[in-house]
Every structure is written in C-alpha cells, then in structure tokens.
Design an enzyme around this catalytic site. Structure first.
Site, PDB file in Angstrom:
ATOM      1  N   ALA A 182      53.481  27.516  43.090  1.00 36.76           N
ATOM      2  CA  ALA A 182      52.398  26.356  43.512  1.00 36.76           C
ATOM      3  C   ALA A 182      51.605  27.353  42.813  1.00 36.76           C
ATOM      4  O   ALA A 182      51.429  28.360  42.291  1.00 36.76           O
ATOM      5  CB  ALA A 182      52.322  26.492  44.593  1.00 36.76           C
ATOM      6  N   CYS A 183      50.594  27.022  42.019  1.00 35.29           N
ATOM      7  CA  CYS A 183      49.358  27.300  41.777  1.00 35.29           C
ATOM      8  C   CYS A 183      48.984  28.591  42.502  1.00 35.29           C
ATOM      9  O   CYS A 183      48.786  28.385  43.731  1.00 35.29           O
ATOM     10  CB  CYS A 183      47.720  26.678  41.520  1.00 35.29           C
ATOM     11  SG  CYS A 183      46.670  25.980  42.800  1.00 35.29           S
ATOM     12  N   LEU A 184      48.203  29.568  41.616  1.00 37.56           N
ATOM     13  CA  LEU A 184      47.520  31.104  42.855  1.00 37.56           C
ATOM     14  C   LEU A 184      46.899  31.046  43.494  1.00 37.56           C
ATOM     15  O   LEU A 184      46.732  32.229  44.278  1.00 37.56           O
ATOM     16  CB  LEU A 184      47.287  31.929  41.617  1.00 37.56           C
ATOM     17  CG  LEU A 184      49.175  32.432  40.537  1.00 37.56           C
ATOM     18  CD1 LEU A 184      48.144  32.976  39.423  1.00 37.56           C
ATOM     19  CD2 LEU A 184      49.294  32.572  40.616  1.00 37.56           C
TER      20      LEU A 184
END
Length: 286
Positions: A182-184
C-alpha cells in the site's frame, strides 16, 4: 509462499466471467501499480481486449521507485501501452495533515487524472484493482472510485486476494507471491504530518528489510519511532544478532531514534485500529 494450489473449475469459470466483463467495457485504462491485484487485472484485460487496453501508473514520493520500475518493465515485456502520471499527494490541500479521509483525497485526484488520460487515448472506461477482501476494511478511497464511475472488476466478479494469487500463479504472473503493498502514506498514524523526508525514511527502511530477505512487512512511523511489522514466522530470523543489529543501526542512520518490533506481526490496515466502530461501519458502506 513457495507453493500454490491449482485453480479449480469454479475459479477458472470465474476468470472467464472476468474476461467477459472486461470485454463488455470495450476499452479500458487500468490503474496499474505493479502489485498483485492490478497486475492480474491488467493481464486479464490484455487477454480480453488486446490493444484496447492501456496502463496508467502514478508516480509520487509515496510510491517506491522499485514499484515504478517494475510497472515499466512489466508493460514493456507485455507490449502494453503505458503512461506514467505525476500525482504528488503532498500538494493536495489538507493531505499532508493526514486526515482520516486521506485516501479519498488522493484517489479522487488520481482518478480524475487517469480519466483524462483515458479520454485522450480513446479509452471508454477506467478500472482499478481492489478485490473482495477490501470491502472489510476502512477504505475511503473506494468512495472516490464510486463517485467517479471507476470500474472495480475484481470486486464486481468476486475475486478474493487468495483467488487472485492462485490464478496469477496458474497464469505465470511474476507477482503471484509478491508481498502486498500500500502507498507509503498508510504507514503514518492519522493526524501525524506526512513529509517527503519521513516518506523517504519509511521507504529506505522497508527496502532494507526486503533486501535482507523478509517478505511481507510494514515499517510504521510514529514520530521518531519505527514500528516494524513482520510475518511472525520470520521473527526468529529478525532476532538473529547480526540482522537485528544491522536493522537497528541502519534505521537510526535513516533518521529514527527508536526501533521496535510489533509483537502481533504484520496485518493490513493496522493504523485503522484506532478508528471507532462507527467510522469503520460508515466507510465500509461506501
């Protein structure tokens, strides 16, 4: 993961239904992150639509370079038209303050850009790779998907994450056993400011753990503390003195003051554990 069961007749039939659904869209731009779900969706779309499919990948400081490079390499190897769009979330008003609807703000802005690219390239629809399992967690980004008319074929046909991995293995996709990503920005507690420096700290820390051979992981950031989530099966490996010392020293070098191991281990959406039942219920209805 070293082995994976073969798909049964029911799952093979479901895959045929997915391709039929994609053919009904006539042409599609797929939001492609090079992850397990979007790679499977893009492959199916290519099989169903041939040249009437393209991939669009967002580039930002919350998207590791390794993931972008994998997206570029995959589309090149498959002969799929591919565009990269700049989507700098930190420029979105309110995003850096990390509100609970952070994902909505990001996805709305991103899918508006992908929609324009789709229109410019003659693609009738935009599709994204959320699956059936995403219905059970706090996913405000799905509200943006619904509002903008973006298609979610894997949820529509009813693919679970496990089924996607089984089919990906069967189809020979390199992502069948890839770690979930998942995005940071999802590594930050709600309300903690997201900065490019902190995103870089998380990115470098997770890359270190991947380079050390750990598979499914997250490095959550809490101020100047790193909370590492690993598969409990890999705890013994982590606690080897040379590994533990290296991780500690490197994360200190990256900017963390404290380095901790989460005893519960890796799980998706652990930052959502602070949300109330009403907030979760409201989100999963969208």
């Amino acid at each position: 993961m070293s082995t994976m069961q073969k798909p049964n007749e029911m799952l093979l039939d479901k895959y045929e239904k997915l391709k039929g659904y994609l053919r009904s869209l006539e042409s599609v731009a797929v939001a492609f992150s090079s992850g397990v779900d979007s790679t499977f969706l893009l492959y199916a779309a290519k099989e169903a639509l041939g040249d009437k499919v393209m991939a669009v990948t967002a580039s930002s400081c919350s998207f590791p370079k390794r993931e972008l490079n994998e997206a570029l390499e995959y589309c090149k190897s498959q002969g799929i038209k591919h565009e990269v769009v700049e989507s700098e979330e930190l420029k979105i008003e309110g995003f850096s303050h990390n509100p609970k609807n952070r994902c909505y703000l990001c996805k709305h802005e991103l899918f508006e850009k992908i929609r324009k690219i789709a229109d410019d390239n003659g693609m009738k629809e935009v599709a994204e790779g959320s699956n059936l399992d995403d219905n059970g967690d706090y996913r405000p980004g799905l509200q943006a998907v619904a509002e903008l008319g973006v298609k979610s074929p894997l949820r529509e046909i009813g693919f679970s994450k496990e089924q996607i991995r089984i089919m990906s293995n069967y189809l020979g996709l390199p992502t069948w056993d890839k770690q979930s990503f998942a995005c940071l920005s999802s590594r930050f507690p709600y309300g903690e400011e997201i900065t490019e420096k902190k995103l870089s700290m998380v990115d470098k820390s997770e890359q270190l753990l991947l380079d050390l051979g750990f598979h499914q992981l997250r490095v959550r950031i809490h101020g100047d503390m790193a909370r590492i989530e690993l598969d409990p099966a890999e705890f013994d490996k982590f606690m080897q003195e040379d590994v533990r010392t290296k991780v500690y020293d490197k994360l200190k070098e990256f900017g963390f003051t404290y380095v901790t191991l989460d005893l519960k281990g890796y799980r998706t959406g652990s930052m959502n554990e602070t949300l109330s039942a009403d907030e979760l219920k409201s989100a999963t209805r969208n």
